[in-house]
Write a protein that holds these residues in place. Structure first.
Motif, PDB file in Angstrom:
ATOM      1  N   SER A 135       0.819  -1.160  -0.141  1.00 27.19           N
ATOM      2  CA  SER A 135       0.033   0.160  -0.055  1.00 27.19           C
ATOM      3  C   SER A 135       0.696   1.315  -0.158  1.00 27.19           C
ATOM      4  N   LEU A 136       2.070   1.255   0.242  1.00 24.15           N
ATOM      5  CA  LEU A 136       2.963   2.389   0.311  1.00 24.15           C
ATOM      6  C   LEU A 136       3.284   2.854  -0.820  1.00 24.15           C
ATOM      7  N   MET A 137       3.163   2.265  -2.120  1.00 23.55           N
ATOM      8  CA  MET A 137       3.275   2.399  -3.386  1.00 23.55           C
ATOM      9  C   MET A 137       2.300   3.641  -3.662  1.00 23.55           C
ATOM     10  N   GLU A 138       1.053   3.869  -3.159  1.00 19.97           N
ATOM     11  CA  GLU A 138       0.050   4.924  -3.308  1.00 19.97           C
ATOM     12  C   GLU A 138       0.606   6.269  -2.841  1.00 19.97           C
ATOM     13  N   SER A 139       1.388   6.083  -1.858  1.00 18.65           N
ATOM     14  CA  SER A 139       1.945   7.545  -1.185  1.00 18.65           C
ATOM     15  C   SER A 139       3.322   7.790  -1.814  1.00 18.65           C
ATOM     16  N   ASP A 140       4.157   6.658  -2.135  1.00 22.90           N
ATOM     17  CA  ASP A 140       5.447   7.027  -2.666  1.00 22.90           C
ATOM     18  C   ASP A 140       5.474   7.288  -4.219  1.00 22.90           C
ATOM     19  N   VAL A 141       4.574   6.476  -4.870  1.00 27.32           N
ATOM     20  CA  VAL A 141       4.694   6.745  -6.616  1.00 27.32           C
ATOM     21  C   VAL A 141       3.553   7.763  -7.017  1.00 27.32           C
ATOM     22  N   GLY A 142       2.311   7.245  -6.502  1.00 25.83           N
ATOM     23  CA  GLY A 142       1.022   8.154  -6.804  1.00 25.83           C
ATOM     24  C   GLY A 142      -0.358   7.385  -6.875  1.00 25.83           C
ATOM     25  N   TYR A 143      -1.233   8.127  -7.066  1.00 29.28           N
ATOM     26  CA  TYR A 143      -2.729   7.220  -7.285  1.00 29.28           C
ATOM     27  C   TYR A 143      -2.504   6.240  -8.335  1.00 29.28           C
ATOM     28  N   GLY A 144      -2.958   5.137  -7.887  1.00 28.01           N
ATOM     29  CA  GLY A 144      -3.157   4.092  -8.662  1.00 28.01           C
ATOM     30  C   GLY A 144      -1.717   3.291  -8.791  1.00 28.01           C
ATOM     31  N   ALA A 145      -0.957   3.448  -8.141  1.00 25.61           N
ATOM     32  CA  ALA A 145       0.593   2.913  -8.373  1.00 25.61           C
ATOM     33  C   ALA A 145       0.428   1.462  -7.831  1.00 25.61           C
ATOM     34  N   TYR A 146      -0.486   1.027  -6.821  1.00 27.75           N
ATOM     35  CA  TYR A 146      -0.860  -0.243  -6.302  1.00 27.75           C
ATOM     36  C   TYR A 146      -1.006  -1.019  -7.703  1.00 27.75           C
ATOM     37  N   ASN A 147      -1.890  -0.809  -8.256  1.00 23.13           N
ATOM     38  CA  ASN A 147      -2.613  -1.605  -9.300  1.00 23.13           C
ATOM     39  C   ASN A 147      -1.617  -1.469 -10.542  1.00 23.13           C
ATOM     40  N   ALA A 148      -0.790  -0.516 -10.773  1.00 22.62           N
ATOM     41  CA  ALA A 148      -0.068  -0.176 -11.875  1.00 22.62           C
ATOM     42  C   ALA A 148       1.106  -1.208 -11.801  1.00 22.62           C
ATOM     43  N   MET A 149       1.573  -1.604 -10.410  1.00 23.14           N
ATOM     44  CA  MET A 149       2.591  -2.330 -10.063  1.00 23.14           C
ATOM     45  C   MET A 149       2.185  -3.792 -10.054  1.00 23.14           C
ATOM     46  N   ARG A 150       1.085  -4.230 -10.016  1.00 25.40           N
ATOM     47  CA  ARG A 150       0.675  -5.497  -9.918  1.00 25.40           C
ATOM     48  C   ARG A 150       0.995  -6.174 -11.277  1.00 25.40           C
ATOM     49  N   GLY A 151       1.658  -7.376 -10.842  1.00 27.00           N
ATOM     50  CA  GLY A 151       2.260  -8.237 -12.017  1.00 27.00           C
ATOM     51  C   GLY A 151       3.744  -7.619 -12.330  1.00 27.00           C
TER      52      GLY A 151
END
Length: 180
Positions: A135-151
């Motif tokens: 979940s830290l990807m949302e704050s570190d990278v930006g909105y939608g980063a969690y789903n962008a990084m899946r896979g």
């Protein structure tokens, strides 16, 4: 006419070696990551200087995440999916950014076949699994980063031989072990 190759034979064919593009360490939990030109990999610890290397891990299960890798070629895709122009690899909190070789292909699909990968002159790793985003990807990278990084979150690895890893080092298949 040559005999058809087995799937195991095909799994071990790599057209070229990979390359270390960046080395990232996180000195403390929730602290900013640092890009370093070189780092020492130690079995049971991980990358010296990274917070996860503070204490020795025993047993294969505890050692599965001594090192994390991410595909350099995926960074522009993740950035695009997040709606940003570029992405700094430090934001992803992975230890090694690797180019030139498909990271997913580095993990053997066969339980009885273990592939060891040499990085640089002496460090050696075995890929242990996927490194899913948190979940830290949302704050570190930006909105939608969690789903962008899946896979595309990268892989985890266990270090089987110590050594210094440097930016520019090659990543190549060193040896395979077949279970009997």
């Amino acid at each position: 006419m040559a005999e058809p190759k087995t799937l195991k034979d095909l799994v071990l064919q790599f057209p070229k070696t990979g390359r270390i593009e960046a080395i990232i360490v996180r000195p403390a939990r929730r602290e900013p990551t640092l890009s370093v030109p070189e780092a020492r990999a130690e079995p049971g610890f991980g990358i010296i200087g990274d917070r996860r290397a503070e204490k020795k891990r025993e047993g294969a299960a505890a050692r599965k995440r001594e090192l994390t890798l991410v595909q350099a070629e995926h960074l522009p895709m993740i950035a695009s999916w997040c709606g940003v122009d570029s992405l700094d690899a430090r934001q992803l909190r992975r230890n090694l950014v690797v180019s030139g070789i498909n990271l997913l292909s580095m993990k053997s699909p066969f339980r009885d076949l273990r592939c060891e990968w040499q990085i640089g002159e002496s460090a050696c790793i075995v890929i242990t699994g996927s490194c899913d985003p948190c979940s830290l990807m949302e704050s570190d990278v930006g909105y939608g980063a969690y789903n962008a990084m899946r896979g595309h979150g990268g892989l985890t690895a266990m270090i089987v031989a110590s050594g210094v890893i440097r930016i520019g080092d090659s990543v190549r298949l060193k040896q395979i072990h077949e279970a009997t």
